[in-house]
Design a protein around this motif. Sequence first.
Motif, short mmCIF file in Angstrom:
data_model
loop_
_atom_site.label_atom_id
_atom_site.label_comp_id
_atom_site.label_asym_id
_atom_site.label_seq_id
_atom_site.Cartn_x
_atom_site.Cartn_y
_atom_site.Cartn_z
N ASN A 124 0.90 -1.18 -0.19
CA ASN A 124 0.08 0.13 -0.07
C ASN A 124 0.82 1.21 -0.02
O ASN A 124 1.89 1.17 0.53
CB ASN A 124 -0.69 -0.02 1.19
N ILE A 125 0.38 2.29 -0.69
CA ILE A 125 1.07 3.54 -0.63
C ILE A 125 -0.05 4.55 -0.13
O ILE A 125 -1.27 4.54 -0.34
CB ILE A 125 1.86 4.00 -2.03
N THR A 126 0.52 5.54 0.52
CA THR A 126 -0.26 6.73 0.94
C THR A 126 -0.20 7.88 0.18
O THR A 126 1.02 8.39 -0.09
CB THR A 126 -0.33 7.16 2.39
N LEU A 127 -1.31 8.47 -0.63
CA LEU A 127 -1.18 9.87 -1.42
C LEU A 127 -2.27 10.59 -0.86
O LEU A 127 -3.39 10.02 -0.85
CB LEU A 127 -1.19 9.34 -2.90
N LYS A 128 -1.86 11.88 -0.80
CA LYS A 128 -2.94 13.13 -0.25
C LYS A 128 -3.89 12.46 0.98
O LYS A 128 -5.12 12.58 1.08
CB LYS A 128 -3.90 13.08 -1.34
N PHE B 83 -1.91 10.71 -14.19
CA PHE B 83 -0.59 10.36 -14.11
C PHE B 83 0.14 11.66 -13.58
O PHE B 83 0.94 11.56 -12.86
CB PHE B 83 0.28 10.04 -15.44
N GLU B 84 -0.08 12.72 -14.26
CA GLU B 84 0.36 14.08 -13.83
C GLU B 84 0.09 14.24 -12.34
O GLU B 84 1.11 14.82 -11.45
CB GLU B 84 0.18 15.30 -14.85
N THR B 85 -1.06 14.21 -11.97
CA THR B 85 -1.42 14.54 -10.42
C THR B 85 -0.89 13.43 -9.47
O THR B 85 -0.69 13.97 -8.48
CB THR B 85 -3.10 14.29 -10.31
N PHE B 86 -0.83 12.30 -10.18
CA PHE B 86 -0.10 11.21 -9.25
C PHE B 86 1.34 11.70 -8.96
O PHE B 86 1.90 11.60 -7.99
CB PHE B 86 -0.07 9.83 -10.15
N CYS B 87 2.22 11.93 -10.08
CA CYS B 87 3.47 12.45 -9.90
C CYS B 87 3.70 13.66 -9.13
O CYS B 87 4.59 13.74 -8.37
CB CYS B 87 3.97 12.72 -11.29
N ASN B 88 2.53 14.73 -8.97
CA ASN B 88 2.72 15.62 -8.13
C ASN B 88 2.40 15.48 -6.73
O ASN B 88 2.57 16.15 -5.78
CB ASN B 88 1.68 16.76 -8.64
N SER B 89 1.69 14.06 -6.41
CA SER B 89 1.73 13.62 -5.13
C SER B 89 2.79 12.93 -4.54
O SER B 89 2.50 12.53 -3.56
CB SER B 89 0.23 13.09 -5.17
N ILE B 90 3.64 12.63 -5.42
CA ILE B 90 4.92 11.64 -5.00
C ILE B 90 5.96 12.39 -4.53
O ILE B 90 6.23 13.17 -5.17
CB ILE B 90 5.17 10.66 -6.29
N THR B 91 6.41 12.03 -3.40
CA THR B 91 7.59 12.64 -2.82
C THR B 91 8.85 11.66 -3.01
O THR B 91 8.53 10.47 -3.08
CB THR B 91 7.57 13.29 -1.26
N ASP C 259 10.45 10.47 -0.56
CA ASP C 259 9.95 9.44 0.51
C ASP C 259 9.17 8.52 0.19
O ASP C 259 9.43 7.16 0.50
CB ASP C 259 9.73 10.05 1.77
N VAL C 260 7.80 8.90 -0.72
CA VAL C 260 7.12 7.75 -0.84
C VAL C 260 7.78 6.90 -2.04
O VAL C 260 7.19 5.60 -2.09
CB VAL C 260 5.97 8.51 -1.47
N LEU C 261 8.48 7.36 -2.83
CA LEU C 261 9.00 6.68 -4.26
C LEU C 261 10.08 5.61 -3.28
O LEU C 261 10.07 4.39 -3.82
CB LEU C 261 9.71 7.44 -5.14
N ASN C 262 10.97 6.15 -2.61
CA ASN C 262 11.63 5.31 -1.90
C ASN C 262 11.21 4.35 -0.86
O ASN C 262 11.68 2.97 -0.91
CB ASN C 262 12.80 6.20 -0.74
N ASP C 263 9.98 4.49 -0.37
CA ASP C 263 9.44 3.57 0.50
C ASP C 263 8.76 2.56 -0.43
O ASP C 263 9.14 1.27 0.01
CB ASP C 263 8.30 4.10 1.35
N TRP C 264 8.35 3.02 -1.56
CA TRP C 264 7.67 1.88 -2.46
C TRP C 264 8.92 1.09 -3.08
O TRP C 264 8.72 -0.23 -3.19
CB TRP C 264 6.92 2.74 -3.78
#
Length: 96
Positions: free
Chosen positions: A3-7, A65-73, A75-80
């Motif tokens: 799972n990932i957390t976004l917004k 996709f663009e909104t998703f990318c703007n929600s990714i930090t 830290d989120v990418l590294n955690d994934w």
Amino acid sequence: MINITLKGKEYPCGFVMGAFLMFKRETGKDVSQIKQDDLEELLMLMWCCVKCASQAEGTEFPLDFETFCNSITPDVLNDWNEQVRQSAEKKRMGKV
């Protein structure tokens, strides 16, 4: 499935077949052709995995996709990346 957390909302993220098909349709490449240092490809794979896993579980996933990318930090990418690595390691060790 991870799972990932976004917004502030948690979404499923998994390597389902639909994600691989969507990635190929969006990029023209097979997942096996992803370069680890290509940020756009990694984000596209991640988006496809979240979008398709959410659909499979009946969870609404409203981010393009663009909104998703703007929600990714980072830290989120590294955690994934770490969760994917740990999941692969468990499978290799026969623990899943």
